[in-house]
Scaffold this motif. Structure first.
Motif, PDB file in Angstrom:
ATOM      1  N   GLY A  41      -4.287   6.270  -2.999  1.00  0.00           N
ATOM      2  CA  GLY A  41      -5.110   5.295  -3.715  1.00  0.00           C
ATOM      3  C   GLY A  41      -5.293   3.996  -2.965  1.00  0.00           C
ATOM      4  O   GLY A  41      -6.374   3.394  -2.992  1.00  0.00           O
ATOM      5  N   ASP A  42      -4.240   3.539  -2.285  1.00  0.00           N
ATOM      6  CA  ASP A  42      -4.342   2.298  -1.507  1.00  0.00           C
ATOM      7  C   ASP A  42      -5.342   2.452  -0.369  1.00  0.00           C
ATOM      8  O   ASP A  42      -6.187   1.577  -0.140  1.00  0.00           O
ATOM      9  CB  ASP A  42      -2.974   1.907  -0.935  1.00  0.00           C
ATOM     10  N   ALA A  43      -5.244   3.563   0.371  1.00  0.00           N
ATOM     11  CA  ALA A  43      -6.136   3.784   1.507  1.00  0.00           C
ATOM     12  C   ALA A  43      -7.582   3.930   1.045  1.00  0.00           C
ATOM     13  O   ALA A  43      -8.505   3.367   1.661  1.00  0.00           O
ATOM     14  CB  ALA A  43      -5.696   5.023   2.292  1.00  0.00           C
ATOM     15  N   GLU A  44      -7.797   4.678  -0.025  1.00  0.00           N
ATOM     16  CA  GLU A  44      -9.157   4.864  -0.526  1.00  0.00           C
ATOM     17  C   GLU A  44      -9.741   3.538  -1.001  1.00  0.00           C
ATOM     18  O   GLU A  44     -10.931   3.259  -0.801  1.00  0.00           O
ATOM     19  CB  GLU A  44      -9.127   5.898  -1.666  1.00  0.00           C
ATOM     20  N   TRP A  45      -8.916   2.713  -1.624  1.00  0.00           N
ATOM     21  CA  TRP A  45      -9.340   1.377  -2.067  1.00  0.00           C
ATOM     22  C   TRP A  45      -9.715   0.513  -0.868  1.00  0.00           C
ATOM     23  O   TRP A  45     -10.747  -0.170  -0.873  1.00  0.00           O
ATOM     24  CB  TRP A  45      -8.204   0.753  -2.870  1.00  0.00           C
ATOM     25  N   GLY A  47     -16.081  -5.160  -8.968  1.00  0.00           N
ATOM     26  CA  GLY A  47     -15.729  -3.870  -9.545  1.00  0.00           C
ATOM     27  C   GLY A  47     -14.898  -2.985  -8.644  1.00  0.00           C
ATOM     28  O   GLY A  47     -14.927  -1.759  -8.769  1.00  0.00           O
ATOM     29  N   LEU A  48     -14.113  -3.587  -7.746  1.00  0.00           N
ATOM     30  CA  LEU A  48     -13.330  -2.815  -6.782  1.00  0.00           C
ATOM     31  C   LEU A  48     -11.940  -2.525  -7.334  1.00  0.00           C
ATOM     32  O   LEU A  48     -10.937  -3.095  -6.922  1.00  0.00           O
ATOM     33  CB  LEU A  48     -13.266  -3.553  -5.445  1.00  0.00           C
ATOM     34  N   ALA A  49     -11.903  -1.605  -8.284  1.00  0.00           N
ATOM     35  CA  ALA A  49     -10.646  -1.148  -8.873  1.00  0.00           C
ATOM     36  C   ALA A  49     -10.136   0.061  -8.101  1.00  0.00           C
ATOM     37  O   ALA A  49     -10.841   0.657  -7.283  1.00  0.00           O
ATOM     38  CB  ALA A  49     -10.855  -0.799 -10.342  1.00  0.00           C
ATOM     39  N   PHE A  50      -8.898   0.444  -8.375  1.00  0.00           N
ATOM     40  CA  PHE A  50      -8.331   1.644  -7.780  1.00  0.00           C
ATOM     41  C   PHE A  50      -8.898   2.893  -8.469  1.00  0.00           C
ATOM     42  O   PHE A  50      -9.292   2.848  -9.638  1.00  0.00           O
ATOM     43  CB  PHE A  50      -6.808   1.651  -7.906  1.00  0.00           C
TER      44      PHE A  50
END
Length: 323
Positions: A172-176, A161-164
């Protein structure tokens, strides 16, 4: 060899999208290319409707990361990735990535190296990947990877469940990546050039109005980490030093699609590879003059000058990506 699903979020970027799609189409592996277009008005929906080599989905979304999530949800491939319109894969890239996943079944995510080029396709620098670390991701305002060269198993999205986060626009990339680290996703680095990132001067993560998101991300770091930011960045640079990222590479060639060569890859030579990224300046805004009275004047002859560009290839240089 595993199958791939490549997602491209799209909005008002048809000319770049055509180059991106061409670089995916010629990879020579089993793949699907899903383009998630947010109802562009530049001819993208019409172009997509006539394509048989990709899946075009035209629907409103909440932004780039929402579009990527929608594409991942539709994907059927075993290995997922997303490639923005102004990014490309280098020849043979996906075959190399697929082989790595096949030989390392426990690895869930792979970070590869990438080229950075200007809007004409000319070399700016190369970015060698390092496995991310949480504190550096929080305080540095810089990722140790480029998403154009990031690949992962579908289970990371579908099972974990690791969606953006679709609410984000810039980080968004860093938080992901932070959530990937928290979930202990098994990561590896593939030290090969797989992708080209185009520094257009107006890429989303360089927009000043999105600085608030970056500031909010930094505030998530412990106070001692924010105070010691310079030490954390120095530690990251030491990691890169010991990994050989600052050592000079031998000359090599690369080939990508360009606006002047949209139907065939154009080859460029890199005589002096470098890691320093001198960013492209944003284009000046168009200034429309106020209407004025038209006064007829004699026509002027406008001449042109030709010549060779700095991208003229030298055929005897090796391709770094070659196995």
């Amino acid at each position: 060899m595993p199958t791939f699903s490549i997602i491209t979020p799209s909005y008002q970027n048809l000319n770049w999208l055509k180059l991106c799609a061409a670089s995916i189409r010629d990879q020579g592996v089993s793949l699907e290319h899903i383009v998630q277009d947010s109802c562009s008005r530049d001819g993208t929906p019409e172009w997509l409707s006539g394509r048989q080599d990709l899946v075009g989905v035209v629907e409103k979304d909440r932004g780039m990361y929402d579009a990527v999530n929608r594409g991942f949800a539709r994907a059927s491939g075993e290995i997922l990735a997303y490639l923005n319109c102004d990014e490309q894969y280098l020849p043979g890239a996906l075959a190399q990535v697929g082989d790595y996943f096949a030989r390392h079944p426990s690895v869930e995510m792979v970070f590869a190296d990438a080229l950075v080029v200007d809007p004409q396709g000319r070399y700016l620098c190369e970015r060698r990947a390092s496995t991310p670390q949480a504190l550096h991701t929080l305080v540095s305002n810089n990722l140790s990877i480029l998403t154009a060269a990031t690949f992962f198993r579908k289970s990371v999205f579908a099972d974990r469940g690791l969606a953006f986060d679709p609410r984000l626009k810039s980080v968004g990339d860093a938080e992901w990546v932070l959530r990937l680290l928290q979930a202990k996703v098994r990561m590896a680095v593939l030290p090969l050039l797989t992708s080209a990132f185009t520094d257009t001067g107006c890429n989303m993560n360089t927009r000043p109005e999105l600085q608030a998101e970056k500031d909010d991300l930094m505030q998530r770091a412990p106070a001692w980490a924010r105070a010691g930011r310079s030490l954390i960045v120095a530690h990251y640079r030491l990691r890169r030093l010991f990994a050989g990222h600052y050592l000079p590479s031998p000359p090599y060639n690369y080939s990508i699609y360009t606006h002047s060569h949209p139907d065939q890859r154009q080859e460029f030579s890199v005589l002096k590879p470098q890691f320093r990224w001198d960013r492209v300046a944003a284009p000046a805004p168009e200034i429309v003059p106020a209407p004025q009275e038209v006064v007829e004047r004699p026509a002027l002859a406008i001449g042109t000058r030709g010549g060779l560009t700095s991208g003229t290839p030298e055929k005897d240089l090796p391709a770094r990506l070659a196995p």
